[in-house]
Motif scaffolding. Structure first.
Motif, PDB file in Angstrom:
ATOM      1  N   GLN A   1      17.437  -2.200  -7.302  1.00 51.94           N
ATOM      2  CA  GLN A   1      16.560  -2.309  -8.470  1.00 51.94           C
ATOM      3  C   GLN A   1      15.312  -1.460  -8.267  1.00 51.94           C
ATOM      4  OE1 GLN A   1      15.858  -6.513  -8.867  1.00 51.94           O
ATOM      5  NE2 GLN A   1      18.037  -7.003  -9.092  1.00 51.94           N
ATOM      6  N   GLU A   2      14.566  -1.304  -9.343  1.00 49.02           N
ATOM      7  CA  GLU A   2      13.360  -0.479  -9.271  1.00 49.02           C
ATOM      8  C   GLU A   2      12.348  -1.126  -8.325  1.00 49.02           C
ATOM      9  OE1 GLU A   2       9.841   1.235 -12.199  1.00 49.02           O
ATOM     10  OE2 GLU A   2      11.741   0.508 -13.046  1.00 49.02           O
ATOM     11  N   ALA A   3      11.834  -0.346  -7.406  1.00 49.82           N
ATOM     12  CA  ALA A   3      10.864  -0.878  -6.430  1.00 49.82           C
ATOM     13  C   ALA A   3      10.083   0.277  -5.839  1.00 49.82           C
ATOM     14  CB  ALA A   3      11.579  -1.638  -5.321  1.00 49.82           C
ATOM     15  N   ARG A   4       8.855  -0.021  -5.411  1.00 48.78           N
ATOM     16  CA  ARG A   4       8.087   1.010  -4.724  1.00 48.78           C
ATOM     17  C   ARG A   4       8.590   1.135  -3.285  1.00 48.78           C
ATOM     18  NH1 ARG A   4       4.211  -0.735  -1.119  1.00 48.78           N
ATOM     19  NH2 ARG A   4       3.579  -2.932  -1.239  1.00 48.78           N
ATOM     20  N   LEU A   5       8.422   2.291  -2.712  1.00 47.08           N
ATOM     21  CA  LEU A   5       8.855   2.524  -1.341  1.00 47.08           C
ATOM     22  C   LEU A   5       7.848   1.883  -0.383  1.00 47.08           C
ATOM     23  CD1 LEU A   5      10.849   3.886   0.587  1.00 47.08           C
ATOM     24  CD2 LEU A   5       9.381   5.911   0.536  1.00 47.08           C
ATOM     25  N   LEU A   6       8.301   0.899   0.368  1.00 48.42           N
ATOM     26  CA  LEU A   6       7.436   0.226   1.338  1.00 48.42           C
ATOM     27  C   LEU A   6       7.245   1.102   2.566  1.00 48.42           C
ATOM     28  CD1 LEU A   6       9.024  -3.343   1.194  1.00 48.42           C
ATOM     29  CD2 LEU A   6       6.989  -2.556  -0.022  1.00 48.42           C
ATOM     30  N   ASP A   7       6.094   0.961   3.215  1.00 48.20           N
ATOM     31  CA  ASP A   7       5.892   1.704   4.457  1.00 48.20           C
ATOM     32  C   ASP A   7       6.525   0.952   5.632  1.00 48.20           C
ATOM     33  OD1 ASP A   7       4.061  -0.233   5.502  1.00 48.20           O
ATOM     34  OD2 ASP A   7       2.358   0.788   4.563  1.00 48.20           O
ATOM     35  N   SER A   8       6.502   1.567   6.800  1.00 44.17           N
ATOM     36  CA  SER A   8       7.213   0.994   7.954  1.00 44.17           C
ATOM     37  C   SER A   8       6.635  -0.348   8.379  1.00 44.17           C
ATOM     38  CB  SER A   8       7.185   1.976   9.132  1.00 44.17           C
ATOM     39  OG  SER A   8       5.852   2.195   9.563  1.00 44.17           O
ATOM     40  N   ASP A   9       5.316  -0.469   8.328  1.00 45.69           N
ATOM     41  CA  ASP A   9       4.692  -1.746   8.718  1.00 45.69           C
ATOM     42  C   ASP A   9       5.116  -2.867   7.775  1.00 45.69           C
ATOM     43  OD1 ASP A   9       3.411  -0.612  10.864  1.00 45.69           O
ATOM     44  OD2 ASP A   9       1.522  -0.276   9.796  1.00 45.69           O
ATOM     45  N   GLU A  10       5.199  -2.578   6.490  1.00 44.85           N
ATOM     46  CA  GLU A  10       5.577  -3.602   5.510  1.00 44.85           C
ATOM     47  C   GLU A  10       7.021  -4.063   5.714  1.00 44.85           C
ATOM     48  OE1 GLU A  10       2.794  -2.540   1.650  1.00 44.85           O
ATOM     49  OE2 GLU A  10       4.509  -1.245   2.088  1.00 44.85           O
ATOM     50  N   ILE A  11       7.914  -3.115   5.955  1.00 50.53           N
ATOM     51  CA  ILE A  11       9.319  -3.495   6.166  1.00 50.53           C
ATOM     52  C   ILE A  11       9.468  -4.265   7.483  1.00 50.53           C
ATOM     53  CG2 ILE A  11      11.700  -2.687   6.339  1.00 50.53           C
ATOM     54  CD1 ILE A  11      10.888  -0.192   4.779  1.00 50.53           C
ATOM     55  N   THR A  12       8.725  -3.863   8.509  1.00 46.91           N
ATOM     56  CA  THR A  12       8.758  -4.597   9.780  1.00 46.91           C
ATOM     57  C   THR A  12       8.232  -6.016   9.596  1.00 46.91           C
ATOM     58  OG1 THR A  12       8.460  -2.535  10.992  1.00 46.91           O
ATOM     59  CG2 THR A  12       8.047  -4.569  12.199  1.00 46.91           C
ATOM     60  N   ASP A  13       7.216  -6.185   8.749  1.00 43.48           N
ATOM     61  CA  ASP A  13       6.725  -7.535   8.434  1.00 43.48           C
ATOM     62  C   ASP A  13       7.832  -8.382   7.809  1.00 43.48           C
ATOM     63  OD1 ASP A  13       4.205  -7.012   9.396  1.00 43.48           O
ATOM     64  OD2 ASP A  13       3.283  -6.710   7.422  1.00 43.48           O
ATOM     65  N   VAL A  14       8.610  -7.780   6.937  1.00 44.51           N
ATOM     66  CA  VAL A  14       9.730  -8.495   6.312  1.00 44.51           C
ATOM     67  C   VAL A  14      10.749  -8.914   7.378  1.00 44.51           C
ATOM     68  CG1 VAL A  14      11.707  -8.265   4.748  1.00 44.51           C
ATOM     69  CG2 VAL A  14       9.454  -7.403   4.059  1.00 44.51           C
ATOM     70  N   ALA A  15      11.050  -7.978   8.280  1.00 45.61           N
ATOM     71  CA  ALA A  15      11.996  -8.286   9.361  1.00 45.61           C
ATOM     72  C   ALA A  15      11.487  -9.442  10.216  1.00 45.61           C
ATOM     73  CB  ALA A  15      12.229  -7.047  10.225  1.00 45.61           C
ATOM     74  N   GLU A  16      10.194  -9.398  10.550  1.00 47.47           N
ATOM     75  CA  GLU A  16       9.615 -10.469  11.368  1.00 47.47           C
ATOM     76  C   GLU A  16       9.616 -11.799  10.630  1.00 47.47           C
ATOM     77  OE1 GLU A  16       5.828  -8.804  12.374  1.00 47.47           O
ATOM     78  OE2 GLU A  16       6.608  -7.810  14.185  1.00 47.47           O
ATOM     79  N   TYR A  17       9.417 -11.756   9.315  1.00 50.18           N
ATOM     80  CA  TYR A  17       9.474 -12.975   8.497  1.00 50.18           C
ATOM     81  C   TYR A  17      10.872 -13.600   8.568  1.00 50.18           C
ATOM     82  CZ  TYR A  17      10.164 -15.647   4.173  1.00 50.18           C
ATOM     83  OH  TYR A  17      10.493 -16.625   3.261  1.00 50.18           O
TER      84      TYR A  17
END
Length: 481
Positions: free
Chosen positions: A24-40
């Motif tokens: 779906q439509e979404a902004r491109l997250l940076d590496s820190d944001e995606i890593t935060d998701v992984a840690e969550y």
């Protein structure tokens, strides 16, 4: 991190991430944001979702330090694959980043190469750095995560940040593990005064109180932690342990059941849920829980063995679960299942002498006390210099009201036990109490209360007025002289 994960900022990041992976439509997250998701996801035991997130991050941002470090730790802890974790760590592009130093050292610590890791850090951290004091605290925290408290204390003492709350917290953990419980409690109470809404501080205080045999205090502190974070795993486990030690099996069952749902890959919740039911004499209800604990323990051992990642620790856990399962089957008069479980114990490198004692246990549960005692006598003659065997034989006899035999085996045990040994003394004290031998009773009672107050409470609390602290048993008259 719990506060961050509940923030609108992180909720927006998580929503954008989900939109992205779902096309779906979404902004491109940076590496820190995606890593935060992984840690969550990792914090919530959603390991595959965590893996998917960090692999996406490294696909979009190869060699990113934070993502590589997280993925290496995930691989080490979840997959038990330390060699693969090393390969991931080496993918870090910026080898000058201090996080590369940390993950490299941590992998050494995970392999129990403590002095090598300590030396590596010494060689790669500049003492004249402006960040040296805080880096020392970071190093201390890393060693504490692996229970390497000697090195934790070493690096703490190098830091000048003695007023920093993280420094204080780590010093509280160090003093707790040095059994300086008064100092530890003081530190955590001071931290709580500064931040009464920190579930982590309440959990540390609860652990200190539990280890200091202040079980009611530990339960109260766990209650405060749960009021702040109802699904906090450490708080749930602390509350469960406190209730179990206090003999409140109904409440212990409640919290161990919660624990097993939050940590489905850990056998602890299922095992102690079963033991709580055994405490309630609900033997048939206990068996499925302990069987599930066995299955989890076997899976964890097989994975650890395959990856050669501390398999001896997982094997010890498996042995403990199988022993409790054998007892549970015996309570249910399912002696065929009990003997099959003994065979399973032996198939997993179980101790042959302990296996014979377990067969004696099954015989005695079947009403064949003489046959069981004959086995115990034979084993104790063959292993007369083994404290573990003599203890196990003594407790088996004690559990089946063979007090004279229990005293015989336990008396042999204390004659050869090292000064640091702390098990069995409360049972031996009870044997002498049963035989009206006051002098010997008081002697072993004093040792039991000093070395193992929790065992003293469990075995001897019925002899003293309710709510008497085990430390006061030696100076308290028994209810029935």
């Amino acid at each position: 991190m719990e506060e961050y994960y509940s923030s609108e900022e992180f909720k927006e990041i998580l929503a954008q991430y989900k939109n992205y992976i779902n096309g779906q439509e979404a902004r491109l997250l940076d590496s820190d944001e995606i890593t935060d998701v992984a840690e969550y996801y990792h914090q919530n035991d959603q390991y595959e979702e965590a893996r998917q997130a960090v692999e996406l991050c490294l696909h979009l941002y190869p060699g990113t330090t934070g993502a590589c470090c997280f993925y290496a730790r995930l691989t080490m802890f979840v997959d038990k694959d330390i060699e693969r974790a090393k390969e991931i760590a080496e993918q870090i592009e910026d080898k000058s980043d201090i996080e590369y130093t940390f993950i490299t050292a941590e992998l050494m610590i995970a392999e129990n190469k403590l002095s090598e890791a300590d030396r590596y850090i010494e060689e790669n951290i500049a003492e004249d750095s402006d960040e040296y004091d805080i880096t020392c605290v970071d190093v201390a925290e890393m060693f504490a995560d692996y229970h390497a408290y000697k090195y934790c204390k070493k690096w703490l003492t190098r830091s000048g940040l003695t007023d920093d709350n993280r420094y204080k917290e780590l010093m509280g953990i160090v003093t707790m593990n040095e059994k300086e419980f008064g100092k530890s409690e003081k530190i955590f109470n001071e931290l709580i005064d500064e931040d009464p809404y920190s579930a982590q501080y309440w959990n540390h205080l609860a652990t200190t109180q539990f280890l200091n045999n202040d079980l009611s205090g530990a339960a109260d502190s766990s209650g405060y932690a749960l009021a702040i974070e109802p699904n906090n795993v450490d708080a749930i486990q602390n509350m469960a342990n406190s209730m179990h030690a206090l003999g409140n099996n109904e409440q212990a069952l409640k919290y161990y059941t919660m624990l097993s749902k939050l940590k489905p890959h850990d056998e602890t919740g299922e095992l102690f849920a079963g033991l709580s039911l055994i405490g309630m004499k609900e033997y048939h209800k206990a068996v499925p829980h302990i069987e599930k604990a066995r299955d989890i323990a076997i899976e964890n051992f097989n994975l650890a063995k395959r990856k050669n990642y501390y398999p001896e620790e997982e094997l010890s856990c498996l042995h403990g679960v199988l022993i409790e399962l054998i007892h549970a089957y015996s309570h249910c008069n399912d002696h065929d299942a009990a003997n099959a479980a003994i065979d399973q114990y032996l198939a997993h490198d179980g101790n042959a002498a302990i296996a014979e004692i377990l067969r004696a246990y099954v015989e005695m549960e079947s009403g064949h006390k003489d046959q069981g005692l004959a086995i115990l006598d034979r084993v104790c003659r063959l292993y007369s210099n083994d404290v573990e065997v003599l203890l196990s034989a003594g407790l088996t006899a004690f559990d089946h009201f063979c007090i004279i035999k229990a005293k015989e085996y336990l008396s042999s045990m204390v004659q050869i036990a090292p000064e640091s040994w702390n098990e069995g003394y409360a049972y031996l004290a009870y044997c002498y109490y049963f035989q009206n031998k006051e002098k010997e009773f008081r002697h072993y009672l004093s040792i039991a209360c000093k070395r193992n107050p929790m065992e003293a409470r469990y075995v001897l609390s019925s002899l003293f007025p309710a709510d008497t602290d085990p430390k006061d048993y030696p100076d308290t008259p028994t209810l029935i002289p």
